[in-house]
Design a protein around this motif. Structure first.
Motif, PDB file in Angstrom:
ATOM      1  N   GLN A 181       0.823  -1.211   0.000  1.00  0.00           N
ATOM      2  CA  GLN A 181       0.000   0.000   0.000  1.00  0.00           C
ATOM      3  C   GLN A 181       0.861   1.267   0.000  1.00  0.00           C
ATOM      4  OE1 GLN A 181      -3.522   0.060  -0.111  1.00  0.00           O
ATOM      5  NE2 GLN A 181      -3.226  -2.105  -0.556  1.00  0.00           N
ATOM      6  N   SER A 182       2.018   1.200  -0.642  1.00  0.00           N
ATOM      7  CA  SER A 182       2.898   2.368  -0.696  1.00  0.00           C
ATOM      8  C   SER A 182       2.325   3.422  -1.637  1.00  0.00           C
ATOM      9  CB  SER A 182       4.289   1.954  -1.191  1.00  0.00           C
ATOM     10  OG  SER A 182       5.071   3.100  -1.479  1.00  0.00           O
ATOM     11  N   PRO A 183       2.153   4.666  -1.187  1.00  0.00           N
ATOM     12  CA  PRO A 183       1.706   5.722  -2.095  1.00  0.00           C
ATOM     13  C   PRO A 183       2.636   5.890  -3.288  1.00  0.00           C
ATOM     14  CG  PRO A 183       1.570   6.463   0.174  1.00  0.00           C
ATOM     15  CD  PRO A 183       2.317   5.157   0.188  1.00  0.00           C
ATOM     16  N   ALA A 184       3.931   5.650  -3.066  1.00  0.00           N
ATOM     17  CA  ALA A 184       4.888   5.739  -4.165  1.00  0.00           C
ATOM     18  C   ALA A 184       4.544   4.743  -5.264  1.00  0.00           C
ATOM     19  CB  ALA A 184       6.307   5.479  -3.647  1.00  0.00           C
ATOM     20  N   MET A 185       4.225   3.537  -4.871  1.00  0.00           N
ATOM     21  CA  MET A 185       3.868   2.509  -5.849  1.00  0.00           C
ATOM     22  C   MET A 185       2.557   2.852  -6.550  1.00  0.00           C
ATOM     23  SD  MET A 185       6.314   0.195  -5.551  1.00  0.00           S
ATOM     24  CE  MET A 185       5.832  -1.505  -5.833  1.00  0.00           C
ATOM     25  N   ASP A 186       1.607   3.409  -5.816  1.00  0.00           N
ATOM     26  CA  ASP A 186       0.327   3.790  -6.424  1.00  0.00           C
ATOM     27  C   ASP A 186       0.519   4.898  -7.450  1.00  0.00           C
ATOM     28  OD1 ASP A 186      -1.113   1.943  -4.984  1.00  0.00           O
ATOM     29  OD2 ASP A 186      -1.610   3.333  -3.359  1.00  0.00           O
ATOM     30  N   ILE A 187       1.373   5.854  -7.135  1.00  0.00           N
ATOM     31  CA  ILE A 187       1.644   6.938  -8.080  1.00  0.00           C
ATOM     32  C   ILE A 187       2.350   6.398  -9.321  1.00  0.00           C
ATOM     33  CG2 ILE A 187       3.046   9.026  -8.418  1.00  0.00           C
ATOM     34  CD1 ILE A 187       2.294   9.763  -5.498  1.00  0.00           C
ATOM     35  N   ILE A 188       3.272   5.478  -9.121  1.00  0.00           N
ATOM     36  CA  ILE A 188       3.943   4.848 -10.262  1.00  0.00           C
ATOM     37  C   ILE A 188       2.931   4.130 -11.146  1.00  0.00           C
ATOM     38  CG2 ILE A 188       5.495   2.954 -10.900  1.00  0.00           C
ATOM     39  CD1 ILE A 188       7.271   3.810  -8.532  1.00  0.00           C
ATOM     40  N   ARG A 189       1.995   3.425 -10.538  1.00  0.00           N
ATOM     41  CA  ARG A 189       0.964   2.735 -11.324  1.00  0.00           C
ATOM     42  C   ARG A 189       0.136   3.734 -12.136  1.00  0.00           C
ATOM     43  NH1 ARG A 189       0.356  -0.096  -6.322  1.00  0.00           N
ATOM     44  NH2 ARG A 189       1.137  -2.253  -6.428  1.00  0.00           N
ATOM     45  N   GLU A 190      -0.185   4.870 -11.535  1.00  0.00           N
ATOM     46  CA  GLU A 190      -0.936   5.898 -12.250  1.00  0.00           C
ATOM     47  C   GLU A 190      -0.142   6.414 -13.448  1.00  0.00           C
ATOM     48  OE1 GLU A 190      -4.024   7.170 -11.803  1.00  0.00           O
ATOM     49  OE2 GLU A 190      -4.437   5.736 -10.187  1.00  0.00           O
ATOM     50  N   LEU A 191       1.147   6.602 -13.272  1.00  0.00           N
ATOM     51  CA  LEU A 191       1.994   7.098 -14.358  1.00  0.00           C
ATOM     52  C   LEU A 191       2.165   6.043 -15.446  1.00  0.00           C
ATOM     53  CD1 LEU A 191       4.743   8.958 -12.270  1.00  0.00           C
ATOM     54  CD2 LEU A 191       2.829   9.973 -13.526  1.00  0.00           C
ATOM     55  N   LEU A 192       2.210   4.788 -15.044  1.00  0.00           N
ATOM     56  CA  LEU A 192       2.320   3.717 -16.037  1.00  0.00           C
ATOM     57  C   LEU A 192       1.079   3.674 -16.929  1.00  0.00           C
ATOM     58  CD1 LEU A 192       3.873   0.819 -13.924  1.00  0.00           C
ATOM     59  CD2 LEU A 192       4.967   2.045 -15.808  1.00  0.00           C
ATOM     60  N   GLN A 193      -0.064   4.032 -16.380  1.00  0.00           N
ATOM     61  CA  GLN A 193      -1.283   4.064 -17.181  1.00  0.00           C
ATOM     62  C   GLN A 193      -1.219   5.142 -18.263  1.00  0.00           C
ATOM     63  OE1 GLN A 193      -4.819   4.296 -14.767  1.00  0.00           O
ATOM     64  NE2 GLN A 193      -4.342   2.436 -13.625  1.00  0.00           N
ATOM     65  N   LYS A 194      -0.318   6.093 -18.077  1.00  0.00           N
ATOM     66  CA  LYS A 194      -0.114   7.138 -19.087  1.00  0.00           C
ATOM     67  C   LYS A 194       0.986   6.753 -20.070  1.00  0.00           C
ATOM     68  CE  LYS A 194      -2.905   9.898 -16.754  1.00  0.00           C
ATOM     69  NZ  LYS A 194      -4.254  10.266 -17.233  1.00  0.00           N
ATOM     70  N   ALA A 195       1.418   5.492 -19.983  1.00  0.00           N
ATOM     71  CA  ALA A 195       2.451   4.949 -20.886  1.00  0.00           C
ATOM     72  C   ALA A 195       3.786   5.663 -20.738  1.00  0.00           C
ATOM     73  CB  ALA A 195       1.974   5.006 -22.336  1.00  0.00           C
ATOM     74  N   LEU A 196       4.110   6.084 -19.516  1.00  0.00           N
ATOM     75  CA  LEU A 196       5.393   6.739 -19.271  1.00  0.00           C
ATOM     76  C   LEU A 196       6.469   5.703 -18.954  1.00  0.00           C
ATOM     77  CD1 LEU A 196       4.215   9.738 -17.057  1.00  0.00           C
ATOM     78  CD2 LEU A 196       4.675   9.730 -19.507  1.00  0.00           C
ATOM     79  N   SER A 197       7.687   6.012 -19.359  1.00  0.00           N
ATOM     80  CA  SER A 197       8.831   5.157 -19.065  1.00  0.00           C
ATOM     81  C   SER A 197       9.414   5.582 -17.717  1.00  0.00           C
ATOM     82  CB  SER A 197       9.882   5.291 -20.171  1.00  0.00           C
ATOM     83  OG  SER A 197      11.064   4.588 -19.828  1.00  0.00           O
TER      84      SER A 197
END
Length: 435
Positions: free
Chosen positions: A330-346
């Motif tokens: 439940q790391s907020p860092a991991m959740d934010i990364i998941r959100e950014l991955l949905q935007k197809a960011l590297s």
């Protein structure tokens, strides 16, 4: 005293080490054979500040042992501590008690003499009653008491909290159990109050405490949003608020929202328990929803700065939910990364302690760097998501050499506005302006 501890996670293992250091004989049991094998070979299975040295000393002196045998841990024990996980149900979000009940069922057969069974796992109100019934049904001849003994160990500071507790909460009406637990914590009696309450009150205290702290974090994040619009500085506001003894200065650091293995789970469980008894906890429900929204908003801030670029690259510092631990649950860092991955960011990430645990969750969805400066190579933006001390004073010249664009989103407010701007970086932080 002979102590058996069921579970070797972020509660069971530090507690086992701590009680062994106090001179007790401790046997920790876990059904994860690989974990027990590693511990018996002297290899820690989690990171916690200061744990390695005490672990080594107490295993070498024979006060701390590990086994997969429930019988070995429970038989002849004066105290058996249940410290297994209570993860949230994926649908209802109530605490999943299968591991608690399984532990109670298995340990019942091995009780010898009077034994106190202490629930250290965070459990819903009434769980102690259920555990008591399970053991009595399985072993009617057993002489035992079930007590609630909630833990208040902060990950990253678990040993510090173990040896310097604010309070010890004991839920029981049994004088024999009170006597045994008082003896257990005798080294702390001069500086730490022992509060004896009913078992159900004790079970509630842990949830009520964590829910309150989560609300405090959500509140300061809302104040940070206000500060960004009004021109105030949330760090100054929080400092002024914290000087009020009624409020206190802890849990007033604006950032990306709360996470970890406790606050998200316990706020949802508290709301679910309240709903079951016909009580609406609107503050907690708002906090839960606001915390989810917070992480999406933080990810969107980063994305908006990159959306016009072709194949943008993001560097991330921090994967654990907080510094001092390798825990990514439940790391907020991991959740934010998941959100950014949905935007197809590297994304390329670095964390000084949590790389392995993050890889187990994210796999090859992101890239992993061996160091903080390697992570920013070719990056269009650096995003700071965990407050590790080494991130607080970076070499801006080194960053400038390695990054494509000099842009930093400091979502933990770790850096100096002046230092970042002097180095000609576009610097974004939380709840304050750096104009």
């Amino acid at each position: 005293m002979k102590i058996g501890i069921i579970g070797t996670g972020y509660v069971g293992l530090p507690s086992g080490v701590g009680f062994a250091e106090l001179g007790h004989t401790v046997v920790c049991v876990d059904n994860n054979k690989a974990k027990i094998e590693a511990l018996n070979k002297g290899k820690l299975t989690l990171y916690e500040n200061g744990l390695a040295d005490l672990f080594k000393a107490n295993t070498e002196q024979g006060r701390l042992r590990f086994t997969t045998s429930m019988k070995e841990a429970v038989q002849e024990a004066d105290l058996v501590i249940i410290a297994v996980g209570t993860p949230p149900d994926p649908i209802t979000h109530e605490a999943d008690l299968q591991y608690i009940y399984a532990a109670a069922t298995e340990l019942a057969d091995y009780l010898t003499g009077y034994t106190v069974i202490a629930n250290k796992s965070t459990v819903p109100v009434g769980t102690g009653d259920a555990v008591e019934k399970i053991i009595a049904s399985k072993n009617p001849a057993a002489d035992f008491d079930v007590v609630s003994l909630p833990e208040f160990l902060r990950e990253g500071f678990a040993l510090q909290d173990f040896f310097n507790p604010d309070r010890i909460i004991l839920g029981t009406h049994s004088e024999r159990a009170i006597s045994l637990i008082s003896k257990l914590y005798e080294p702390f009696k001069e500086k730490t109050p022992l509060l004896v309450v009913s078992r159900k009150s004790s079970e509630t205290i842990k949830y009520a405490s964590n829910a309150f702290l989560a609300m405090k974090i959500h509140y300061i994040n809302e104040i940070a949003n206000f500060c960004e619009k009004s021109g105030a500085n949330v760090a100054e506001v929080a400092k002024g608020m914290g000087m009020d003894k009624r409020i206190g200065n802890r849990f007033l650091n604006a950032g990306i929202g709360f996470g970890g293995s406790c606050f998200p789970k316990d706020t949802m469980a508290m709301a679910h328990m309240a709903n079951k008894v016909g009580v609406r906890m609107e503050l907690i429900e708002t906090t839960i929803a606001g915390n989810q929204k917070r992480k999406k908003e933080m990810a969107d801030r980063v994305y908006q700065s990159l959306k016009d670029l072709k194949n943008p690259k993001v560097a991330v510092w921090g994967l654990a939910f907080k510094n001092g631990t390798d825990d990514c649950r439940q790391s907020p860092a991991m959740d934010i990364i998941r959100e950014l991955l949905q935007k197809a960011l590297s994304i390329t990430a670095y964390d000084p302690k949590a790389m392995d645990t993050a890889k187990a969750i994210l796999g090859d969805k992101i890239s992993y760097a061996s160091g903080m400066y390697e992570a920013v190579k070719g990056a269009d933006v650096l995003v700071i998501l965990t407050e590790w001390p080494e991130f607080s004073a970076p070499d801006f010249d080194e960053l400038a050499k390695r990054m494509n664009r000099k842009v930093i989103f400091d979502l933990r407010n770790m850096l100096s506005c002046e230092d970042a701007q002097e180095a000609d970086f576009e610097y974004h932080c939380i709840g304050r302006k750096c104009d």
